[in-house]
Write an enzyme that holds these catalytic residues in place. Structure first.
Site, mmCIF file in Angstrom:
data_model
loop_
_atom_site.group_PDB
_atom_site.id
_atom_site.type_symbol
_atom_site.label_atom_id
_atom_site.label_comp_id
_atom_site.label_asym_id
_atom_site.label_seq_id
_atom_site.Cartn_x
_atom_site.Cartn_y
_atom_site.Cartn_z
ATOM 1 N N SER A 22 -35.042 -9.397 7.327
ATOM 2 C CA SER A 22 -33.785 -9.933 7.606
ATOM 3 C C SER A 22 -33.038 -10.252 6.337
ATOM 4 C CB SER A 22 -34.065 -11.350 8.327
ATOM 5 O OG SER A 22 -32.892 -11.977 8.653
ATOM 6 N N ASP B 248 -6.131 -4.521 -29.557
ATOM 7 C CA ASP B 248 -7.103 -3.901 -30.390
ATOM 8 C C ASP B 248 -8.216 -5.084 -30.414
ATOM 9 O OD1 ASP B 248 -5.343 -4.261 -33.610
ATOM 10 O OD2 ASP B 248 -5.757 -5.930 -31.790
ATOM 11 N N HIS C 174 -35.223 -17.586 19.298
ATOM 12 C CA HIS C 174 -34.220 -18.328 18.589
ATOM 13 C C HIS C 174 -34.714 -19.685 17.994
ATOM 14 C CE1 HIS C 174 -30.182 -20.018 17.272
ATOM 15 N NE2 HIS C 174 -30.393 -20.761 18.226
#
Length: 612
Positions: free
Chosen positions: A191, A407, A171
């Site tokens: 990842s 349209d 980490h």
């Protein structure tokens, strides 16, 4: 990290079962489902915020949904290549409100029948920090982590920690991780961080395998999906390492958090909790058998013009397989009866030409509520055509879903699917025919406006004291440049014996038309030429106003008069427009029948899960 950010922690739950196999993941979800009800009963939250697509988030969303707690899901609608996809979409179906990061994710949520009003396109919250994260003192952070001794177990098994060029860690704090990523020569792995956050810095990425298949990526990502040999990865490293790509903002612009907070504050806690799904209107399901699979998916397209009523079978590729034309009746009853008769005939013929009809798309003049399929009120060219529900009777008769739109909007949709507008994010279509109309596509979506009156481009006023328009105003583009306006001027010249020149002739019973004015101008009639130049200038001024308002990258001129006006419009843009919009492309449509193709697009875009 949560403690460091000074959050008030009411409860700590230990629910992760040790192990790295599927059974441990299932056991963790089950353990969380056992513990969460007591916690939620004590906390009694108004709204539960659930993030992402991890299995523990699924446990939280399931518990909250079963306990009638509102759920706001962050980062739904995205696509990847693993079980994360299924978990993410399952949470989407449980959630009441959605915060997504990209426009594609937003469209995926809508395609999954989520309520558009409960979806916020905010961007990725992490980008708020990423886009302002570059740090001049990054070298000290890099040196610190290059000396780390904490190795990831699986990398230890490979003996990587003994190699001088590798460091593996479990980490890294987010602020420091940002600096490592921002100044790395390359990032490699599978990842989601590689395909999402890293794009904010333009750092090269090599994405391995199929785990992130389907995610949107910037140009900094190179995919090695089937890296069965080491050579592929090495070759990718040679291509990517040390490059610097432009920063990507696909996933955010740095302002996600303020948007999310504003969205949260707007939620009415008194509104019913039961969520609603926005399914497309379908009367009967179509059986799925080999005959249907082998058929060509098609649409029934209906064009309601001032003179003619046309119905066509249009294939997915934009091919008009069969077309039927009748004079448009003058009364509502006769008109609706004829529409139904022609549609039934076309649907029967579709079987013979091996076409599977997915639905009916209707293009009509006037102001239309496309959500309800109702013509609110029409132009003077189509009589008895106000407050008309077209969807219900046609859908009931044919047992098919029905879409209805103006349209001009249909012409824009035709260009978006089959014409010059394909793949263009912002463009405008102008129809030059009996009247002047158009449609606006902004960020790939058609703009209808708050009262379905957007893109009435023919009624942009270009002169305060110009000729009177059919709408009752003066100086509208339509009063100068429409077929009706040119016919009016041609009649004036003819009444004064100033229209016909050498090389022209007219029979006594022949009606003077805009075509005669154009022919006279080509044969050297100075007055006819002056009228056409004035009409072109009026149209050009209208286009300049559109450029200054919408800033599109493309203007498409459609209709029978488009080729006669295109040069005049370009000239006016060069003379009158701001320099920042003069680079706009102005082209003539190459579609043979935009009205019918646009009506078909109403069906084909929706039923193939493209949102309109």
């Amino acid at each position: 990290m949560i403690e460091q950010d000074d959050f008030d922690i009411h409860t700590r739950l230990h629910t992760i079962v040790r192990g790295e196999d599927e059974a441990a993941m299932v056991e963790s979800v089950g353990l969380a489902l056992v513990k969460l009800p007591d916690v939620l009963n004590r906390l009694k939250p108004d709204i539960m915020i659930v993030h992402g697509d991890r299995f523990d988030a699924l446990a939280l969303a399931t518990s909250a949904a079963l306990m009638n707690i509102r759920i706001l899901h962050i980062e739904g609608g995205e696509v990847s290549g693993t079980i994360d996809d299924s978990i993410r979409h399952a949470i989407t179906k449980l959630a009441h409100y959605h915060v997504c990061c990209t426009r594609s994710a937003e469209q995926h949520l809508i395609a999954m029948c989520e309520d558009h009003d409960r979806i916020l396109l905010a961007g990725c919250p992490s980008y708020d920090k990423l886009l302002s994260a570059r740090n001049k003192d990054y070298m000290s952070i890099i040196r610190m982590w290059l000396g780390s001794k904490e190795m990831v177990r699986v990398m230890r098994k490979k003996g990587i920690e003994h190699h001088p060029n590798f460091r593996a860690v479990k980490h890294v704090p987010f602020d420091q991780f940002i600096q490592l990523v921002a100044h790395a020569g390359c990032m490699i792995g599978n990842s989601s961080c590689g395909v999402r956050e890293v794009g904010a810095f333009g750092t090269p990425v090599i994405n391995l395998g199929t785990r992130q298949t389907g995610r949107e990526t910037g140009e900094n990502v190179l995919h090695v999906r089937d890296a069965d040999t080491q050579d592929k990865i090495l070759h990718a490293l040679h291509l990517q390492f040390g490059k610097q790509y432009p920063c990507s903002k696909i996933y955010g612009d740095g302002n996600a958090v303020p948007r999310i907070l504003k969205f949260l504050k707007s939620i009415d806690l008194k509104e019913p909790l039961q969520k609603k799904f926005c399914f497309p209107p379908v009367k009967d399901s179509i059986s799925q058998d080999i005959d249907h699979i082998l058929e060509t998916q098609s649409a029934l397209a209906v064009d309601l013009g001032g003179t003619n009523l046309r119905v066509a079978i249009v294939s997915m590729k934009g091919e008009i397989v069969k077309k039927y034309t009748q004079l448009n009746p003058k009364t509502y009853e006769d008109r609706l009866e004829l529409i139904l008769k022609m549609c039934v005939e076309a649907a029967s013929e579709a079987v013979n030409v091996n076409c599977r009809i997915l639905g009916v798309g209707i293009s009509t003049g006037g102001r239309v509520n496309p959500r309800e399929g109702i013509v609110l009120h029409s132009t003077k060219l189509i009589q008895e055509w106000s407050s008309v529900d077209l969807r219900t009777p046609i859908s009931d008769a044919l047992h098919l879903p029905v879409w209805v739109d103006n349209d001009g909007n249909c012409a824009a949709l035709a260009e978006r699917k089959f014409g010059h507008g394909k793949g263009i994010e912002n463009f405008v279509t102008l129809i030059t025919g009996t009247g002047i109309g158009g449609g606006i596509v902004h960020q790939h979506e058609l703009i209808h406006g708050s009262s379905f009156c957007a893109a009435e481009l023919g009624h942009i006023v270009v002169s305060l004291d110009g000729p009177e328009c059919l709408c009752g105003s003066q100086g509208c583009i339509e009063a100068y440049a429409s077929g009706i306006a040119l016919q009016r001027e041609a009649k004036k010249l003819h009444d004064e014996d100033l229209l016909l020149v050498e090389g022209m002739s007219m029979k006594k019973e022949e009606v003077v038309s805009a075509a005669h004015l154009i022919q006279a101008a080509k044969l050297g009639n100075a007055k006819a030429d002056s009228i056409l130049r004035t009409a072109g200038t009026a149209l050009g001024l209208g286009v300049v106003n559109i450029l200054h308002t919408m800033n599109p990258s493309l203007v498409i001129l459609s209709g029978v008069l488009a080729s006669h006006y295109v040069n005049a419009v370009k000239d006016v843009i060069n003379q009158q427009a701001l320099s920042s919009v003069k680079t706009v492309d102005v082209v003539v449509s190459n579609l043979a029948d935009p009205a019918l193709l646009g009506a078909a697009s109403l069906v084909l875009d929706y039923t193939t899960r493209r949102i309109y």
